[in-house]
Write a protein that holds these residues in place. Structure first.
Motif, PDB file in Angstrom:
ATOM      1  N   ARG A  64       0.677  -1.175  -0.078  1.00 63.19           N
ATOM      2  CA  ARG A  64      -0.024   0.087   0.123  1.00 63.19           C
ATOM      3  C   ARG A  64       0.756   1.152   0.020  1.00 63.19           C
ATOM      4  O   ARG A  64       0.942   1.763   0.923  1.00 63.19           O
ATOM      5  N   PRO A  65       1.573   1.324  -1.068  1.00 64.04           N
ATOM      6  CA  PRO A  65       2.642   2.533  -0.899  1.00 64.04           C
ATOM      7  C   PRO A  65       1.621   3.756  -0.967  1.00 64.04           C
ATOM      8  O   PRO A  65       0.576   4.301  -1.536  1.00 64.04           O
ATOM      9  N   GLU A  66       2.699   4.720  -0.378  1.00 60.27           N
ATOM     10  CA  GLU A  66       1.937   6.212  -0.311  1.00 60.27           C
ATOM     11  C   GLU A  66       2.072   7.108  -1.535  1.00 60.27           C
ATOM     12  O   GLU A  66       1.312   8.044  -1.647  1.00 60.27           O
ATOM     13  N   PHE A  67       2.918   6.593  -2.377  1.00 58.40           N
ATOM     14  CA  PHE A  67       3.120   7.228  -3.574  1.00 58.40           C
ATOM     15  C   PHE A  67       3.110   6.198  -4.848  1.00 58.40           C
ATOM     16  O   PHE A  67       3.554   5.289  -4.512  1.00 58.40           O
ATOM     17  N   VAL A  68       2.562   6.486  -6.025  1.00 58.96           N
ATOM     18  CA  VAL A  68       2.620   5.792  -7.173  1.00 58.96           C
ATOM     19  C   VAL A  68       3.063   6.592  -8.463  1.00 58.96           C
ATOM     20  O   VAL A  68       2.366   7.653  -8.671  1.00 58.96           O
ATOM     21  N   ALA A  86      -5.740 -11.279 -13.519  1.00 52.91           N
ATOM     22  CA  ALA A  86      -5.376 -12.290 -12.532  1.00 52.91           C
ATOM     23  C   ALA A  86      -6.270 -12.220 -11.211  1.00 52.91           C
ATOM     24  O   ALA A  86      -6.267 -12.646 -10.079  1.00 52.91           O
ATOM     25  N   GLY A  87      -7.368 -11.175 -11.407  1.00 56.36           N
ATOM     26  CA  GLY A  87      -8.466 -11.039 -10.642  1.00 56.36           C
ATOM     27  C   GLY A  87      -7.863 -10.155  -9.341  1.00 56.36           C
ATOM     28  O   GLY A  87      -8.413 -10.137  -8.304  1.00 56.36           O
ATOM     29  N   LEU A  88      -7.090  -9.307  -9.942  1.00 55.43           N
ATOM     30  CA  LEU A  88      -6.451  -8.140  -8.725  1.00 55.43           C
ATOM     31  C   LEU A  88      -6.765  -6.861  -9.060  1.00 55.43           C
ATOM     32  O   LEU A  88      -6.534  -5.866  -8.361  1.00 55.43           O
ATOM     33  N   GLY A  89      -7.731  -6.614 -10.184  1.00 55.66           N
ATOM     34  CA  GLY A  89      -8.341  -5.194 -10.571  1.00 55.66           C
ATOM     35  C   GLY A  89      -8.787  -4.443  -9.406  1.00 55.66           C
ATOM     36  O   GLY A  89      -8.347  -3.121  -9.373  1.00 55.66           O
ATOM     37  N   HIS A  90      -9.607  -5.028  -8.614  1.00 52.51           N
ATOM     38  CA  HIS A  90     -10.142  -4.319  -7.678  1.00 52.51           C
ATOM     39  C   HIS A  90      -9.437  -3.556  -6.552  1.00 52.51           C
ATOM     40  O   HIS A  90      -9.081  -2.504  -6.204  1.00 52.51           O
ATOM     41  N   GLU A  91      -8.495  -4.548  -6.131  1.00 51.04           N
ATOM     42  CA  GLU A  91      -7.408  -4.043  -5.272  1.00 51.04           C
ATOM     43  C   GLU A  91      -6.387  -3.368  -5.584  1.00 51.04           C
ATOM     44  O   GLU A  91      -6.014  -2.384  -4.861  1.00 51.04           O
ATOM     45  N   LEU A  92      -6.189  -3.268  -6.955  1.00 50.21           N
ATOM     46  CA  LEU A  92      -5.202  -2.372  -7.527  1.00 50.21           C
ATOM     47  C   LEU A  92      -5.772  -1.008  -7.502  1.00 50.21           C
ATOM     48  O   LEU A  92      -5.160  -0.020  -7.409  1.00 50.21           O
ATOM     49  N   CYS A  93      -6.918  -1.075  -7.972  1.00 49.83           N
ATOM     50  CA  CYS A  93      -7.821   0.521  -7.933  1.00 49.83           C
ATOM     51  C   CYS A  93      -7.769   0.908  -6.468  1.00 49.83           C
ATOM     52  O   CYS A  93      -7.538   2.032  -6.423  1.00 49.83           O
ATOM     53  N   GLN A  94      -8.051   0.109  -5.464  1.00 49.62           N
ATOM     54  CA  GLN A  94      -8.361   0.697  -4.351  1.00 49.62           C
ATOM     55  C   GLN A  94      -6.800   1.464  -3.751  1.00 49.62           C
ATOM     56  O   GLN A  94      -6.771   2.427  -3.308  1.00 49.62           O
ATOM     57  N   CYS A  95      -5.839   0.684  -4.211  1.00 46.49           N
ATOM     58  CA  CYS A  95      -4.298   1.312  -4.003  1.00 46.49           C
ATOM     59  C   CYS A  95      -4.337   2.513  -4.439  1.00 46.49           C
ATOM     60  O   CYS A  95      -3.482   3.473  -3.913  1.00 46.49           O
ATOM     61  N   LYS A  97      -6.528   4.686  -5.450  1.00 48.87           N
ATOM     62  CA  LYS A  97      -7.240   5.665  -4.948  1.00 48.87           C
ATOM     63  C   LYS A  97      -6.659   6.256  -3.752  1.00 48.87           C
ATOM     64  O   LYS A  97      -6.806   7.468  -3.407  1.00 48.87           O
ATOM     65  N   THR A  98      -6.114   5.391  -2.750  1.00 48.77           N
ATOM     66  CA  THR A  98      -5.578   6.029  -1.647  1.00 48.77           C
ATOM     67  C   THR A  98      -4.053   6.685  -1.678  1.00 48.77           C
ATOM     68  O   THR A  98      -3.668   7.190  -0.862  1.00 48.77           O
ATOM     69  N   ALA A  99      -3.661   6.266  -2.873  1.00 50.55           N
ATOM     70  CA  ALA A  99      -1.996   6.863  -3.054  1.00 50.55           C
ATOM     71  C   ALA A  99      -1.866   8.022  -3.676  1.00 50.55           C
ATOM     72  O   ALA A  99      -2.900   8.483  -4.380  1.00 50.55           O
ATOM     73  N   LYS A 100      -0.696   8.833  -3.593  1.00 51.31           N
ATOM     74  CA  LYS A 100      -0.634  10.128  -4.378  1.00 51.31           C
ATOM     75  C   LYS A 100      -0.034   9.640  -5.571  1.00 51.31           C
ATOM     76  O   LYS A 100       0.974   9.144  -5.756  1.00 51.31           O
ATOM     77  N   LEU A 101      -0.650  10.017  -6.648  1.00 53.66           N
ATOM     78  CA  LEU A 101      -0.114   9.456  -8.002  1.00 53.66           C
ATOM     79  C   LEU A 101       0.523  10.617  -8.785  1.00 53.66           C
ATOM     80  O   LEU A 101       0.114  11.952  -8.850  1.00 53.66           O
ATOM     81  N   TYR A 102       1.793  10.329  -9.133  1.00 53.00           N
ATOM     82  CA  TYR A 102       2.597  11.363  -9.830  1.00 53.00           C
ATOM     83  C   TYR A 102       3.038  10.720 -11.186  1.00 53.00           C
ATOM     84  O   TYR A 102       3.065   9.885 -11.417  1.00 53.00           O
ATOM     85  N   VAL A 103       2.661  11.601 -12.340  1.00 51.64           N
ATOM     86  CA  VAL A 103       2.385  11.262 -13.640  1.00 51.64           C
ATOM     87  C   VAL A 103       3.555  11.813 -14.619  1.00 51.64           C
ATOM     88  O   VAL A 103       3.631  13.125 -14.456  1.00 51.64           O
ATOM     89  N   SER A 143       6.857   5.460   1.179  1.00 47.87           N
ATOM     90  CA  SER A 143       7.056   4.049   0.126  1.00 47.87           C
ATOM     91  C   SER A 143       6.418   4.699  -1.110  1.00 47.87           C
ATOM     92  O   SER A 143       5.245   5.353  -1.195  1.00 47.87           O
ATOM     93  N   VAL A 144       7.272   4.348  -2.012  1.00 49.19           N
ATOM     94  CA  VAL A 144       6.848   4.714  -3.424  1.00 49.19           C
ATOM     95  C   VAL A 144       6.847   3.450  -4.551  1.00 49.19           C
ATOM     96  O   VAL A 144       7.827   2.671  -4.374  1.00 49.19           O
ATOM     97  N   ALA A 145       5.807   3.314  -5.150  1.00 47.33           N
ATOM     98  CA  ALA A 145       5.564   2.407  -6.133  1.00 47.33           C
ATOM     99  C   ALA A 145       6.132   3.007  -7.739  1.00 47.33           C
ATOM    100  O   ALA A 145       5.305   4.187  -7.773  1.00 47.33           O
ATOM    101  N   VAL A 146       6.808   2.579  -8.493  1.00 48.12           N
ATOM    102  CA  VAL A 146       7.215   2.980  -9.711  1.00 48.12           C
ATOM    103  C   VAL A 146       6.745   2.188 -11.054  1.00 48.12           C
ATOM    104  O   VAL A 146       7.327   0.910 -10.803  1.00 48.12           O
ATOM    105  N   GLN A 147       6.055   2.693 -11.677  1.00 48.17           N
ATOM    106  CA  GLN A 147       5.753   1.723 -12.958  1.00 48.17           C
ATOM    107  C   GLN A 147       6.837   2.194 -13.954  1.00 48.17           C
ATOM    108  O   GLN A 147       7.010   3.317 -14.690  1.00 48.17           O
ATOM    109  N   LEU A 148       7.481   1.126 -14.190  1.00 43.55           N
ATOM    110  CA  LEU A 148       8.683   1.429 -15.313  1.00 43.55           C
ATOM    111  C   LEU A 148       8.240   1.599 -16.680  1.00 43.55           C
ATOM    112  O   LEU A 148       7.366   0.708 -17.116  1.00 43.55           O
TER     113      LEU A 148
END
Length: 369
Positions: A64-68, A86-95, A97-103, A143-148
């Motif tokens: 549950r990173p604070e930034f994505v 993979a049946g993870l779409g809803h959970e990924l959406c929730q993450c 929505k709660t994270a700060k997204l930088y684009v 914590s930060v997640a990065v889509q490479l």
């Protein structure tokens, strides 16, 4: 002028290096009259094996990173397609929505909005540097997640740690297949070095890295850079794509004001129209050189790269004499006076009127105006 040669890119030969959306780009260039060679520098790995991406997605849901950080529109869509399967779409959406997204960039921002998410910050220039400047005072201890996007993005994780991020999780929605040994890349590198193309297009930074890797493995990097600087127009879709070209020593790649494929095409049309086309009146009628296609009073012929360079130099001289030494110096593939004589002889046989080129005894050559 014939209808074919009236098209804005008629006579020009353009190399397209992209894999994704290449059909759209090729069709747009051919519709404008260009002769296109497709030589994809990278190919996306198929999504048959999703284990790695699914594992990374599960880790993100757990952390549950604070930034994505979202790097690309296509990568984000591909990531969500995988999560849904993979049946993870809803959970990924929730993450999300709660994270700060930088684009990074407008296209990625459009994909974020299309999925119903809000971006806390958008790097308008589409660069990693712009993205990091937005996050400079935000991520310390977080914590930060990065889509490479690709291998060239891996420095982003280190930069975020230097900004104080407590943990960086990398998510790689797509991987590139290694095509460096494929024959079409050898043909592309050789074609660039010999200026068989009038222009080359790049739509991603990884493609640029792949080209230089292919050139280095074939000991052609210096010749390739020289040709890109002196003889071939280099069109990019934006500053991120242009950056590795500039870092490698390509001085002036074309970068459109709007970072879109359509803008890249329009800029290339304008550039080739202004700098790639030469016209002059002659004793045989109007003479126009477009890429390697010569039109002389309505008659057309195709020239080799060396023949084109000779004729271009003579036309640019506007009737003044160009010496033999000047012509030899302008032609990397012509290393002697004998080679120049052979090239000139073949050029004259190719021309609708061989007398278009006049020999000035003991001085050189000029266009017969």
């Amino acid at each position: 002028m014939s209808p074919v040669l009236s098209l804005p890119l008629s006579g020009f030969r353009i190399a397209v290096t992209s894999n994704r959306r290449s059909e759209e780009l090729i069709e747009a260039l051919e519709r404008r009259g260009a002769e296109v060679t497709h030589a994809p520098l990278l190919k996306l790995a198929p999504l048959d094996d999703e284990a790695v991406l699914v594992h990374q997605t599960k880790k993100l849901i757990e952390l549950r990173p604070e930034f994505v950080v979202i790097s690309t529109a296509y990568g984000l869509r591909r990531w969500f397609d995988s999560a849904e399967a993979a049946g993870l779409g809803h959970e990924l959406c929730q993450c999300m929505k709660t994270a700060k997204l930088y684009v990074r960039g407008a296209k990625a921002h459009g994909a974020v909005r299309a999925l119903g998410f809000h971006a806390a910050g958008v790097a308008k220039d589409g660069t990693t540097a712009g993205l990091l400047s937005l996050m400079a005072n935000e991520v310390s201890g977080r914590s930060v997640a990065v889509q490479l996007h690709a291998d060239s993005d891996h420095g982003l994780g280190l930069a975020l740690r230097e900004l104080g991020a407590s943990r960086v999780l990398k998510v790689e929605p797509y991987r590139w297949l290694d095509t460096s040994s494929e024959q079409h890349l050898s043909t592309l590198v050789a074609g660039i070095c010999a200026a068989h193309f009038d222009a080359i297009t790049f739509t991603s930074a990884p493609s640029v890295h792949a080209l230089f890797a292919a050139a280095r493995s074939r000991n052609r990097a210096p010749a390739l850079i020289r040709s890109l600087n002196e003889r071939i127009a280099v069109a990019t879709v934006g500053p991120v794509t242009a950056a590795p070209l500039q870092a490698a020593g390509v001085h002036a790649p074309l970068v459109p004001a709007r970072h879109r494929m359509g803008a890249m095409i329009l800029q290339l049309v304008e550039h080739l129209g202004e700098l790639g086309t030469l016209s002059t009146p002659t004793v045989f009628g109007p003479c126009e050189l477009r890429g390697r296609t010569l039109s002389l009073n309505g008659e057309h012929c195709e020239l080799s790269p060396a023949q084109t360079e000779i004729l271009r130099r003579l036309m640019e001289a506007g009737g003044s004499v160009v010496t033999r030494d000047e012509l030899v110096a302008a032609l990397p593939a012509v290393s002697s006076n004998h080679a120049l004589d052979m090239t000139l002889s073949r050029l004259r046989r190719t021309l609708p009127h061989p007398e278009l080129i006049t020999t000035v005894i003991k001085r050189g050559y000029r266009i017969n105006l």
